[in-house]
Design an enzyme around this catalytic site. Structure first.
Site, PDB file in Angstrom:
ATOM      1  N   LYS A  11       0.828  -1.208   0.000  1.00 56.88           N
ATOM      2  CA  LYS A  11       0.000   0.000   0.000  1.00 56.88           C
ATOM      3  C   LYS A  11       0.870   1.269   0.000  1.00 56.88           C
ATOM      4  CE  LYS A  11      -3.945  -2.313   2.235  1.00 56.88           C
ATOM      5  NZ  LYS A  11      -4.950  -2.248   3.337  1.00 56.88           N
ATOM      6  N   TYR A  51     -12.268  -2.514  -3.629  1.00 56.52           N
ATOM      7  CA  TYR A  51     -12.805  -2.718  -2.285  1.00 56.52           C
ATOM      8  C   TYR A  51     -14.340  -2.617  -2.267  1.00 56.52           C
ATOM      9  CZ  TYR A  51      -8.287  -2.750   0.211  1.00 56.52           C
ATOM     10  OH  TYR A  51      -7.043  -3.080   0.705  1.00 56.52           O
ATOM     11  N   ASN A 114      -1.933   0.341   6.725  1.00 54.74           N
ATOM     12  CA  ASN A 114      -1.471  -0.942   7.266  1.00 54.74           C
ATOM     13  C   ASN A 114      -0.624  -1.760   6.287  1.00 54.74           C
ATOM     14  OD1 ASN A 114      -3.544  -1.799   5.644  1.00 54.74           O
ATOM     15  ND2 ASN A 114      -4.717  -2.803   7.263  1.00 54.74           N
ATOM     16  N   HIS A 117      -2.067  -5.418   1.491  1.00 57.80           N
ATOM     17  CA  HIS A 117      -3.329  -6.141   1.285  1.00 57.80           C
ATOM     18  C   HIS A 117      -3.001  -7.562   0.861  1.00 57.80           C
ATOM     19  CE1 HIS A 117      -7.134  -7.521  -0.407  1.00 57.80           C
ATOM     20  NE2 HIS A 117      -6.422  -7.946  -1.425  1.00 57.80           N
ATOM     21  N   GLU A 128      -9.606 -10.921  -7.690  1.00 58.57           N
ATOM     22  CA  GLU A 128      -8.681  -9.790  -7.511  1.00 58.57           C
ATOM     23  C   GLU A 128      -7.529  -9.829  -8.516  1.00 58.57           C
ATOM     24  OE1 GLU A 128      -7.533  -9.790  -3.386  1.00 58.57           O
ATOM     25  OE2 GLU A 128      -9.550  -9.264  -2.712  1.00 58.57           O
TER      26      GLU A 128
HETATM   27  P1  RTP Z   1      -6.992  -5.899   3.243  1.00 62.56           P
HETATM   28  O1  RTP Z   1      -8.298  -6.281   2.583  1.00 62.56           O
HETATM   29  O2  RTP Z   1      -6.546  -4.507   2.908  1.00 62.56           O
HETATM   30  O3  RTP Z   1      -5.948  -6.949   3.026  1.00 62.56           O
HETATM   31  O4  RTP Z   1      -7.193  -5.883   4.831  1.00 62.56           O
HETATM   32  P2  RTP Z   1      -7.920  -6.972   5.715  1.00 62.56           P
HETATM   33  O5  RTP Z   1      -8.442  -8.101   4.877  1.00 62.56           O
HETATM   34  O6  RTP Z   1      -6.983  -7.317   6.829  1.00 62.56           O
HETATM   35  O7  RTP Z   1      -9.121  -6.130   6.312  1.00 62.56           O
HETATM   36  P3  RTP Z   1     -10.565  -5.837   5.662  1.00 62.56           P
HETATM   37  O8  RTP Z   1     -11.581  -6.166   6.694  1.00 62.56           O
HETATM   38  O9  RTP Z   1     -10.686  -6.466   4.319  1.00 62.56           O
HETATM   39  O10 RTP Z   1     -10.546  -4.243   5.522  1.00 62.56           O
HETATM   40  C1  RTP Z   1      -9.936  -3.612   4.420  1.00 62.56           C
HETATM   41  C2  RTP Z   1      -9.145  -2.428   4.914  1.00 62.56           C
HETATM   42  O11 RTP Z   1     -10.043  -1.470   5.467  1.00 62.56           O
HETATM   43  C3  RTP Z   1      -9.446  -0.842   6.587  1.00 62.56           C
HETATM   44  N1  RTP Z   1     -10.271  -1.050   7.763  1.00 62.56           N
HETATM   45  N2  RTP Z   1     -10.504  -0.115   8.626  1.00 62.56           N
HETATM   46  N3  RTP Z   1     -11.439   1.361  10.842  1.00 62.56           N
HETATM   47  C4  RTP Z   1     -11.768   0.085  10.724  1.00 62.56           C
HETATM   48  O12 RTP Z   1     -12.459  -0.492  11.532  1.00 62.56           O
HETATM   49  C5  RTP Z   1     -11.279  -0.640   9.563  1.00 62.56           C
HETATM   50  N4  RTP Z   1     -11.544  -1.897   9.309  1.00 62.56           N
HETATM   51  C6  RTP Z   1     -10.882  -2.150   8.149  1.00 62.56           C
HETATM   52  C7  RTP Z   1      -8.090  -1.454   6.811  1.00 62.56           C
HETATM   53  O13 RTP Z   1      -7.110  -0.592   6.266  1.00 62.56           O
HETATM   54  C8  RTP Z   1      -8.169  -2.760   6.037  1.00 62.56           C
HETATM   55  O14 RTP Z   1      -6.907  -3.152   5.570  1.00 62.56           O
HETATM   56 MG    MG Z   2      -9.630  -7.803   3.156  1.00 66.09          MG
END
Ligand code: RTP
Ligand code: MG
Length: 135
Positions: A11, A51, A114, A117, A128
């Site tokens: 990212k 997303y 973070n 991804h 994807e």
């Molecule tokens: P990613 O898709 O980016 O790999 O991250 P992830 O699976 O670990 O998390 P996901 O639930 O898919 O969420 C996508 C991105 O959204 C942001 N996020 N913010 N503020 C919050 O509660 C929150 N929850 C998610 C994070 O940057 C996450 O990587």
């Molecule tokens: Mg995710």
């Protein structure tokens, strides 16, 4: 063991920190091979489409703003159990909760910025990968 492919994105925060090579090294030393890659400045449409599953979530606009804030490095990783292996290397979404030695624990600043991804399932990975690399 199944040979899988998964989509990884380094990212904007991690690209800006100049740690693409350090993150690639973790993939390579853990049996994940980079089989396709592109550096790209995402448009808002690119980020919103990628997303789309999160579009009703409160954090969606912040997520899109962040993903277009600078170039990202997008790669396809291939290896045994690549989807889960990459998620393990990444660590938890919130770097404060990520295990020691994971990419997010070592390079991420916050749940928004973070560092990486990774696809969360084999079927998601197929969608994807096609989104950024076509068939
Ligand atoms: P990613 O898709 O980016 O790999 O991250 P992830 O699976 O670990 O998390 P996901 O639930 O898919 O969420 C996508 C991105 O959204 C942001 N996020 N913010 N503020 C919050 O509660 C929150 N929850 C998610 C994070 O940057 C996450 O990587
Ligand atoms: Mg995710």
């Amino acid at each position: 063991m199944a040979i899988e492919r998964t989509l990884s994105i380094i990212k904007p925060d991690a690209v800006a920190k100049n740690v693409i090579g350090q993150i690639y090294s973790r993939f390579e030393s853990n049996g994940l091979k980079i089989v396709a890659a592109q550096m790209k400045q995402l448009s808002r449409a690119d980020a919103e489409g990628f997303y789309a599953a999160h579009k009703e979530r409160g954090f969606f606009k912040d997520l899109v703003d962040f993903m277009v804030s600078g170039p990202v490095m997008i790669q396809v990783l291939e290896g045994e159990n690549a989807v889960l292996k990459n998620r393990e290397l990444m660590g938890a979404t919130d770097p404060k909760k990520a295990d020691k030695g994971t990419i997010r624990a070592d390079f991420a600043d916050s749940i928004d910025a973070n560092a990486v991804h990774g696809s969360d399932a084999v079927e998601a990975a197929k969608v994807e990968i096609a989104y950024f690399f076509g068939a």
